[in-house]
Each structure stands twice: as C-alpha cells, then as structure tokens.
Design a protein around this motif. Structure first.
Motif, mmCIF file in Angstrom:
data_model
loop_
_atom_site.group_PDB
_atom_site.id
_atom_site.type_symbol
_atom_site.label_atom_id
_atom_site.label_comp_id
_atom_site.label_asym_id
_atom_site.label_seq_id
_atom_site.Cartn_x
_atom_site.Cartn_y
_atom_site.Cartn_z
ATOM 1 N N ALA A 178 0.504 -1.579 0.087
ATOM 2 C CA ALA A 178 0.609 -0.073 -0.020
ATOM 3 C C ALA A 178 0.837 1.341 0.234
ATOM 4 O O ALA A 178 0.204 2.424 -0.403
ATOM 5 N N ALA A 179 2.562 1.349 0.549
ATOM 6 C CA ALA A 179 3.226 2.850 1.181
ATOM 7 C C ALA A 179 4.341 1.991 1.156
ATOM 8 O O ALA A 179 4.980 1.223 0.846
ATOM 9 N N ALA A 180 5.031 3.247 -0.156
ATOM 10 C CA ALA A 180 6.396 3.178 -0.310
ATOM 11 C C ALA A 180 6.856 3.178 0.801
ATOM 12 O O ALA A 180 6.499 3.627 2.176
ATOM 13 N N ASP A 181 8.545 3.340 0.911
ATOM 14 C CA ASP A 181 8.863 3.604 2.558
ATOM 15 C C ASP A 181 9.218 4.715 2.680
ATOM 16 O O ASP A 181 8.836 5.934 2.181
ATOM 17 N N GLY A 182 8.483 4.832 4.192
ATOM 18 C CA GLY A 182 8.000 6.662 4.908
ATOM 19 C C GLY A 182 6.702 6.927 4.731
ATOM 20 O O GLY A 182 6.427 7.944 5.294
ATOM 21 N N GLN A 183 6.461 5.814 3.897
ATOM 22 C CA GLN A 183 4.652 6.523 3.587
ATOM 23 C C GLN A 183 3.995 6.214 4.459
ATOM 24 O O GLN A 183 3.956 5.318 5.324
ATOM 25 N N GLU A 184 2.431 6.822 4.364
ATOM 26 C CA GLU A 184 1.026 6.594 5.147
ATOM 27 C C GLU A 184 0.501 6.422 4.009
ATOM 28 O O GLU A 184 0.184 6.272 3.151
ATOM 29 N N SER A 185 -0.160 4.318 4.218
ATOM 30 C CA SER A 185 -1.515 4.031 3.940
ATOM 31 C C SER A 185 -3.200 5.248 4.060
ATOM 32 O O SER A 185 -2.555 5.445 5.801
ATOM 33 N N GLN A 186 -4.028 5.055 3.313
ATOM 34 C CA GLN A 186 -4.225 5.863 3.668
ATOM 35 C C GLN A 186 -5.956 5.604 3.738
ATOM 36 O O GLN A 186 -6.519 4.077 2.823
ATOM 37 N N GLU A 187 -7.269 5.478 5.350
ATOM 38 C CA GLU A 187 -8.443 5.147 4.849
ATOM 39 C C GLU A 187 -8.931 6.264 4.257
ATOM 40 O O GLU A 187 -8.889 7.073 4.602
ATOM 41 N N MET A 188 -10.259 5.913 4.125
ATOM 42 C CA MET A 188 -10.825 6.217 3.544
ATOM 43 C C MET A 188 -12.930 6.832 3.949
ATOM 44 O O MET A 188 -14.009 5.559 4.168
ATOM 45 N N PRO A 189 -12.928 6.539 4.955
ATOM 46 C CA PRO A 189 -14.347 7.155 5.655
ATOM 47 C C PRO A 189 -15.486 7.315 5.192
ATOM 48 O O PRO A 189 -16.816 6.371 4.698
ATOM 49 N N SER A 190 -15.427 7.787 3.655
ATOM 50 C CA SER A 190 -16.296 8.022 2.857
ATOM 51 C C SER A 190 -16.982 6.806 2.047
ATOM 52 O O SER A 190 -17.967 6.260 1.973
ATOM 53 N N VAL A 191 -15.991 5.713 1.732
ATOM 54 C CA VAL A 191 -16.485 4.517 1.479
ATOM 55 C C VAL A 191 -15.697 3.461 2.418
ATOM 56 O O VAL A 191 -16.500 1.553 2.335
ATOM 57 N N ARG A 192 -15.564 3.709 4.253
ATOM 58 C CA ARG A 192 -15.468 2.759 4.627
ATOM 59 C C ARG A 192 -14.276 1.632 4.635
ATOM 60 O O ARG A 192 -14.358 0.261 4.867
ATOM 61 N N HIS A 193 -13.210 2.247 3.498
ATOM 62 C CA HIS A 193 -12.098 0.937 3.437
ATOM 63 C C HIS A 193 -10.207 2.400 3.140
ATOM 64 O O HIS A 193 -10.490 2.575 2.798
ATOM 65 N N GLY A 194 -9.883 1.359 3.170
ATOM 66 C CA GLY A 194 -8.453 1.533 2.781
ATOM 67 C C GLY A 194 -8.470 2.013 1.242
ATOM 68 O O GLY A 194 -8.823 1.053 0.743
ATOM 69 N N ALA A 195 -8.031 3.022 1.158
ATOM 70 C CA ALA A 195 -7.240 3.020 -0.558
ATOM 71 C C ALA A 195 -7.145 2.909 -1.241
ATOM 72 O O ALA A 195 -7.737 2.242 -2.513
ATOM 73 N N PHE A 196 -5.711 1.551 -0.887
ATOM 74 C CA PHE A 196 -5.307 1.142 -1.529
ATOM 75 C C PHE A 196 -6.152 -0.528 -2.171
ATOM 76 O O PHE A 196 -5.980 -0.953 -2.579
ATOM 77 N N THR A 197 -6.385 -0.950 -1.029
ATOM 78 C CA THR A 197 -7.065 -2.580 -0.972
ATOM 79 C C THR A 197 -8.692 -1.771 -1.763
ATOM 80 O O THR A 197 -9.170 -2.223 -2.706
#
Length: 342
Positions: A322-341
């Motif tokens: 989901a994320a490269a080194d040092g990055q954060e993966s993002q959660e999306m409340p509007s769809v109740r999922h992580g953006a990557f998934t």
C-alpha cells in the motif's frame, strides 16, 4: 557459480543499520569495526546440488510433465528440504520436500508450465541454500494436463487492538479483509475449481490474535503446483533500521511497539516478517503477498518495504504494498475502506 550465490547469506547479513553506521563512522574519521558478528562461515557451507537427468538443456519435449533427476550432498549442515521451481513457481508440495532431502539421488516428475521452462532445484539447510539449474523446452503446443486449481486465501484485517490506546486504533482494516475475501469467493471464484479461505478480523469467530494468525498460515502449505496462494494483511506495520518488519496483531502489547526500535530481539507479541515469508516459501504454485499496512503517525516509527521486496525476489512470490518507504496508507471514511484495498 550457482553454488556461491549471495542470497544464502541474506538472512544473517542483511543489516542496513550496520552498513549505515560504518559509513557514518568513516565520514567522521573513525576506523571501520569488525562486524562479522561471530558467525562461523563454515556453517554456511552450501549443500551441493546437481541435475543428473537431464544434465543439460533439453529441447523438443512432447509431454506435460518431465522426469528430473537430482543429486544431493550436504555442506556444513544437514539438508532440511528440497524444492523445485519451474519458471519461478514451486512445484513440489511441502509434504514431499523433506523426504527428497533424505535421498542422495532421486527422480521426480515435474509439471511443465510453458513452451520454455527454466528449472531450478534448491536444497536448503538451516543457514544455506544450494542451487542447480537447467532448461526444458517443449516442441509445439504444451500438451494439456488434467489439473484441479484451488485458491488458498488467508485474509487478515485488524481495526481494534486490545492492548493499544484509542489513538492507535484503526477504522476499516477489518472491512478490507472481508472485501478481499468477497472478491475472490464471488467475483473471481470461476477462475478456480475450489476456494479455501481463512478470514481473521475483529468481526470473525476466530479473532486475529498472534497465535490465530500464525496458525492460519499453515493452511498455505497444503497448496500444490497448479494452485494460487494469496496472503492479505491489513493492520499496522513497523520496521526498524536493522531491516526487521513487524506486523501488529489484535493482542499486541504496547511495550513491544517501542521494542521494535530499541530491542527488537525482545519483541514477543508482534509477528516478524520471516513468519509470513516462510509461510509463502512453504506454499506451492503462484503466490502473492498483499500488504495494506503503513507507518501511522500515531504509532510512530517507519515502514521500510525494501526488506520485504528483497525477500519477495529471493523467494519468487509477488508483493503488492500500500505504501512505499516512509509513507502512510490512507483510510477513506466515505467508503469505509483503505484506499489501497478499494
């Protein structure tokens, strides 16, 4: 020389923290330190592996399977298991690998994957890996082979952590794991003859504790050369300067979060990277590790994916992250999922 590949040293000597410190010391004018770590190099002597049948490249085969002869000789340690890869796909079921290791000479039938087959034999001891290679090409179309294709899926998603404060809880990792299961068991099920899925989330009967997750990984070793294996992980992920990666299960202890950076050898409630890699190494067929974890600001530290990427290449499985080194993966409340998934 295939017997001297540096991959056999990776588990002991992949230490980016030591390399970085040596460079920093040298820039500062300090003399380099001896950092062998007291490892007995003789214990890393690789097993000797040879392909006896055929001993050279074989052309014009007109069959869906091929007889492969293997000769073994242990090095500094006894051989624990033998595996065969065809075009980087492991084709020996886990239950048969130990018995192959106990034979000096063996003849096995291997499935051919395409018109051009790169065959690699690996013999593993506790700390070393011996390798031999050959090539088998098929004349014309690859003959059909009667097979049954099964998908083995382990999908883990953790939003609630019993030993961590509110600031470290996640929102939608459990949703992500359920959605991945739904994708494979409904939309993609027609690609397989059978689907064997294990799902561990905050919503499941078996909670995603450390022990339950480790037990679920044993399912992957049941796979065969025609199967597909998918391991999906959604939670917090942490790594340190030493190159260790830790997955945070539901019952993780707060003090272990800090031990990742200060005293990683003392960590007992997190799951280390090699337990996932070993589970995929025990699997056969096409294997994929999908990681939807990140360094989250509230949990501190970092997530360096280079160690996972290196181990993916060495073990011949696909890695999606989901994320490269040092990055954060993002959660999306509007769809109740992580953006990557999503």
């Amino acid at each position: 020389d295939v017997y001297k590949r540096q991959v056999q040293f990776e588990r002991i000597y992949y230490r980016p923290d030591i390399v970085g410190q040596q460079i920093d010391d040298a820039i500062g004018g300090a003399r380099p330190k001896n950092v062998t770590g007291g490892v007995d190099l003789a214990s890393l002597s690789v097993p000797r592996v040879a392909v006896s049948q055929p001993p050279w490249e074989t052309r014009g085969v007109n069959a869906a399977e091929h007889a492969l002869g293997i000769e073994l000789q242990s090095g500094g340690a006894s051989i624990d298991e033998v595996n065969v890869f065809v075009n980087d796909i492991p084709v020996v079921p886990f239950e048969n690998r130990e018995s192959l290791a106990g034979q000096d000479n063996s003849l096995i039938q291997i499935p051919l994957q395409s018109s051009d087959n790169r065959v690699r034999v690996e013999a593993l001891s506790d700390k070393a890996r011996g390798i031999a290679e050959t090539r088998v090409t098929v004349a014309g179309e690859l003959p059909p082979r009667s097979t049954r294709r099964t998908l083995y899926l382990v999908s883990v998603g953790i939003s609630a952590f019993t030993g961590l404060p509110d600031s470290m809880q996640l929102q939608f990792s459990a949703n992500d794991a359920v959605a991945v299961e739904d994708l494979f068991t409904t939309e993609l099920k027609d690609l397989y003859d059978a689907v064997k899925a294990v799902v561990l989330t905050d919503l499941s009967w078996d909670m995603p504790s450390r022990d339950n997750i480790k037990n679920s990984l044993k399912t992957l070793a049941e796979s065969g050369p025609d199967d597909t294996v998918v391991l999906f992980l959604a939670s917090h992920g942490l790594s340190n300067k030493r190159g260790d990666y830790f997955f945070v299960p539901r019952d993780a202890a707060l003090e272990d979060i800090q031990r990742v950076y200060r005293d990683p050898d003392a960590v007992t409630t997190l799951i280390r990277w090699h337990e996932f890699v070993d589970a995929l190494r025990a699997a056969s067929g096409r294997r994929y590790l999908i990681v939807d974890t990140c360094h989250a600001e509230q949990i501190g530290g970092s997530l360096e994916l280079m160690p996972l990427a290196k181990r993916s290449a060495a073990s011949s499985f696909g890695l999606l992250a989901a994320a490269a080194d040092g990055q954060e993966s993002q959660e999306m409340p509007s769809v109740r999922h992580g953006a990557f998934t999503l």
